[in-house]
Design a protein around this motif. Structure first.
Motif, mmCIF file in Angstrom:
data_model
loop_
_atom_site.group_PDB
_atom_site.id
_atom_site.type_symbol
_atom_site.label_atom_id
_atom_site.label_comp_id
_atom_site.label_asym_id
_atom_site.label_seq_id
_atom_site.Cartn_x
_atom_site.Cartn_y
_atom_site.Cartn_z
ATOM 1 N N LEU A 117 0.886 -1.162 0.000
ATOM 2 C CA LEU A 117 0.000 0.000 0.000
ATOM 3 C C LEU A 117 0.925 1.212 0.000
ATOM 4 O O LEU A 117 1.620 1.468 0.977
ATOM 5 N N ALA A 118 0.942 1.918 -1.116
ATOM 6 C CA ALA A 118 1.880 3.024 -1.269
ATOM 7 C C ALA A 118 1.360 4.272 -0.564
ATOM 8 O O ALA A 118 0.173 4.580 -0.605
ATOM 9 N N VAL A 119 2.287 4.983 0.085
ATOM 10 C CA VAL A 119 2.021 6.319 0.600
ATOM 11 C C VAL A 119 2.821 7.266 -0.290
ATOM 12 O O VAL A 119 4.051 7.201 -0.322
ATOM 13 N N THR A 120 2.125 8.102 -1.053
ATOM 14 C CA THR A 120 2.815 8.999 -1.973
ATOM 15 C C THR A 120 3.369 10.212 -1.226
ATOM 16 O O THR A 120 3.053 10.446 -0.056
ATOM 17 N N ALA A 121 4.182 10.990 -1.936
ATOM 18 C CA ALA A 121 4.745 12.195 -1.340
ATOM 19 C C ALA A 121 3.654 13.168 -0.920
ATOM 20 O O ALA A 121 3.826 13.958 0.020
ATOM 21 N N ALA A 122 2.505 13.111 -1.600
ATOM 22 C CA ALA A 122 1.383 13.990 -1.261
ATOM 23 C C ALA A 122 0.518 13.418 -0.136
ATOM 24 O O ALA A 122 -0.487 14.027 0.248
ATOM 25 N N GLY A 123 0.899 12.244 0.388
ATOM 26 C CA GLY A 123 0.142 11.631 1.477
ATOM 27 C C GLY A 123 -1.028 10.792 1.035
ATOM 28 O O GLY A 123 -1.838 10.366 1.868
ATOM 29 N N GLU A 124 -1.150 10.515 -0.259
ATOM 30 C CA GLU A 124 -2.239 9.675 -0.755
ATOM 31 C C GLU A 124 -1.897 8.200 -0.553
ATOM 32 O O GLU A 124 -0.720 7.806 -0.609
ATOM 33 N N LEU A 125 -2.929 7.365 -0.358
ATOM 34 C CA LEU A 125 -2.753 5.924 -0.201
ATOM 35 C C LEU A 125 -3.242 5.236 -1.466
ATOM 36 O O LEU A 125 -4.386 5.437 -1.890
ATOM 37 N N VAL A 126 -2.365 4.415 -2.068
ATOM 38 C CA VAL A 126 -2.684 3.753 -3.335
ATOM 39 C C VAL A 126 -2.335 2.271 -3.219
ATOM 40 O O VAL A 126 -1.201 1.919 -2.865
ATOM 41 N N GLY A 127 -3.287 1.407 -3.532
ATOM 42 C CA GLY A 127 -3.040 -0.035 -3.494
ATOM 43 C C GLY A 127 -2.304 -0.486 -4.737
ATOM 44 O O GLY A 127 -2.890 -0.554 -5.818
ATOM 45 N N LEU A 128 -1.029 -0.810 -4.596
ATOM 46 C CA LEU A 128 -0.242 -1.234 -5.753
ATOM 47 C C LEU A 128 -0.457 -2.698 -6.100
ATOM 48 O O LEU A 128 -0.395 -3.075 -7.270
ATOM 49 N N ASP A 129 -0.689 -3.531 -5.105
ATOM 50 C CA ASP A 129 -0.961 -4.946 -5.357
ATOM 51 C C ASP A 129 -2.038 -5.393 -4.385
ATOM 52 O O ASP A 129 -1.975 -5.058 -3.189
ATOM 53 N N VAL A 130 -3.004 -6.125 -4.874
ATOM 54 C CA VAL A 130 -4.150 -6.534 -4.061
ATOM 55 C C VAL A 130 -4.406 -8.014 -4.264
ATOM 56 O O VAL A 130 -4.398 -8.512 -5.401
ATOM 57 N N LYS A 131 -4.642 -8.701 -3.162
ATOM 58 C CA LYS A 131 -5.046 -10.114 -3.209
ATOM 59 C C LYS A 131 -6.381 -10.230 -2.493
ATOM 60 O O LYS A 131 -6.566 -9.667 -1.411
ATOM 61 N N MET A 132 -7.303 -10.962 -3.084
ATOM 62 C CA MET A 132 -8.616 -11.144 -2.474
ATOM 63 C C MET A 132 -9.092 -12.567 -2.707
ATOM 64 O O MET A 132 -8.994 -13.094 -3.811
ATOM 65 N N VAL A 133 -9.583 -13.186 -1.634
ATOM 66 C CA VAL A 133 -10.130 -14.540 -1.705
ATOM 67 C C VAL A 133 -11.559 -14.480 -1.197
ATOM 68 O O VAL A 133 -11.844 -13.870 -0.159
ATOM 69 N N LEU A 134 -12.465 -15.110 -1.929
ATOM 70 C CA LEU A 134 -13.888 -15.110 -1.594
ATOM 71 C C LEU A 134 -14.310 -16.477 -1.077
ATOM 72 O O LEU A 134 -13.747 -17.508 -1.470
ATOM 73 N N ASP A 135 -15.288 -16.495 -0.206
ATOM 74 C CA ASP A 135 -15.797 -17.743 0.358
ATOM 75 C C ASP A 135 -16.659 -18.452 -0.687
ATOM 76 O O ASP A 135 -17.741 -17.987 -1.029
#
Length: 394
Positions: A201-219
């Motif tokens: 989860l990236a924190v940019t120089a401007a303080g924004e949060l950006v998901g660079l890689d995401v894993k999700m598993v569903l039931d």
């Protein structure tokens, strides 16, 4: 059910997750065109497979131009990628995600999981995310923060705020982090997830949060409530046997050993698997017979085991309940054995509803079972019989 990174990102943007601009390509030419539309800036070309460790395997590549993006995609699409999570057979890349590079001032790790011991939704994270997070956590190099969220239906704002502060987020970034966690919590509950992980989860120089890689598993067991999510299953990444088992009300995973295993309950199945391993045996599979399975569904499951030449013995550990009595399991085995004609040592531990009737059903079908009074004796007996069969075949 695992879904691809690009699918998880699409789902979670509805819950407030910011992600890099990009799109999916199934050809190298498409990848180059996507990179061109993103402007003259670097992009990441990422193989979409159901496994971690992609970067280490060369399946995540940086490209400085559309031409480089096309070349990177050409090198990946159609390639078999082997990581620690794919096993030696690897996974074939059929599509790539092309995304604009987002410069990160810091990289965090954030995940929501179910605590198997308490059944509670748990938020975990680290102020130092990024590559090889599992190894760094295991070695103690990276500490993990943890906070319980109960059923996940309540925000628990104070606990989440303290957690986000512990990640080193302050001011506007702290507020964004709290909103993100709340969105992920809602997504987890709304979508019947069993895992959501963002790393990095990236924190940019401007303080924004950006998901660079995401894993999700569903039931899988909740997919009847989510027709849109069921359509996300990538059948190319699911073994034919496991896919057919799902359609026959069976939770089934191939493990490659020689002792076929059947249980009616996920916890009972896992305990059986652990006991076989503790007895120095090699499980061929995990199989949990759902309460909705009919005797014909169960017969399909037994055929999966009987049709494997590697299977040397079958261990059946059944506790009959109100919705799945023991005799239904027995009938499924009898049907499968009559259809295949294959005879294997059958070790059985029965308890609960209709256990005595199940014994008579085994006899009626001509199934020569070896009954054991408890789980440990059943596991050790199955291991011994599998070894005898292996020695005879050597």
């Amino acid at each position: 059910m695992k879904i691809h990174e690009f699918q998880a990102k699409r789902l979670l943007t509805d819950y407030g997750l910011a992600v890099p601009e990009g799109a999916v390509a199934i050809t190298a030419r498409e990848a180059g065109e996507i990179a061109g539309r993103l402007g003259h800036r670097p992009v990441m070309v990422k193989a979409q497979i159901h496994a971690g460790g992609r970067k280490r395997a060369g399946a995540v590549r940086r490209a400085e131009s559309p031409a480089e993006a096309e070349a990177a995609a050409a090198a990946l699409i159609g390639r078999t990628v082997v990581t620690a999570q794919t096993g030696p057979a690897g996974a074939t890349v059929r599509r790539v995600l092309v995304e604009a590079v987002v410069p990160a001032a810091r990289e965090l790790h954030l995940a929501l999981i179910i605590d198997s011991s308490s059944g509670e939704l748990v938020l975990i994270g680290s102020a130092r995310g990024g590559e090889d997070i599992e190894e760094r956590v295991s070695s103690g190099d990276v500490p993990l923060a943890r906070v319980g969220l109960g059923t996940g239906r309540e925000p628990r704002a104070e606990a989440v705020s303290a957690f986000v502060t512990g990640l080193g987020l302050a001011g506007a970034a702290h507020a964004s982090g709290c909103r993100l966690v709340d969105g992920l919590r809602r997504a987890f509950v709304d979508r019947d997830a069993s895992l959501i992980e963002i790393n990095p989860l990236a924190v940019t120089a401007a303080g924004e949060l950006v998901g660079l890689d995401v894993k999700m598993v569903l039931d899988d067991n909740a997919l009847f409530r989510h027709g849109d999510l069921a359509a996300l299953r990538d059948e190319d990444e699911t073994s034919l046997a496991e896919l057919q088992a799902q359609r026959h009300q069976l939770n089934y995973i191939e493990l490659g050993g020689d002792i076929g295993m059947v249980a009616n309950g996920a916890g009972l199945g896992l305990a059986t698997l652990d006991m076989v391993v503790a007895a120095s045996g090699r499980p061929a599979n995990f199989m949990d017979v759902r309460t909705t399975a009919t005797s014909l569904d169960i017969a399909h499951g037994f055929r999966l085991l009987l049709d494997r030449p590697e299977t040397k013995a079958i261990l059946i550990n059944v506790h009959g309940g109100g919705m799945q009595p023991c005799d239904t399991i027995a009938e499924g085995l009898g049907i499968a054995m009559r259809r295949t004609g294959r005879v294997l040592p059958l070790v059985v531990r029965l308890a609960g509803n209709n256990a005595e009737f199940a014994r008579s059903r085994f006899r009626n079908f001509g199934c020569a079972i070896i009954e054991c009074p408890d789980m440990w004796s059943a596991a050790t007996k199955a291991v011994a019989l599998a070894r005898q069969d292996a020695r005879r075949g050597a």
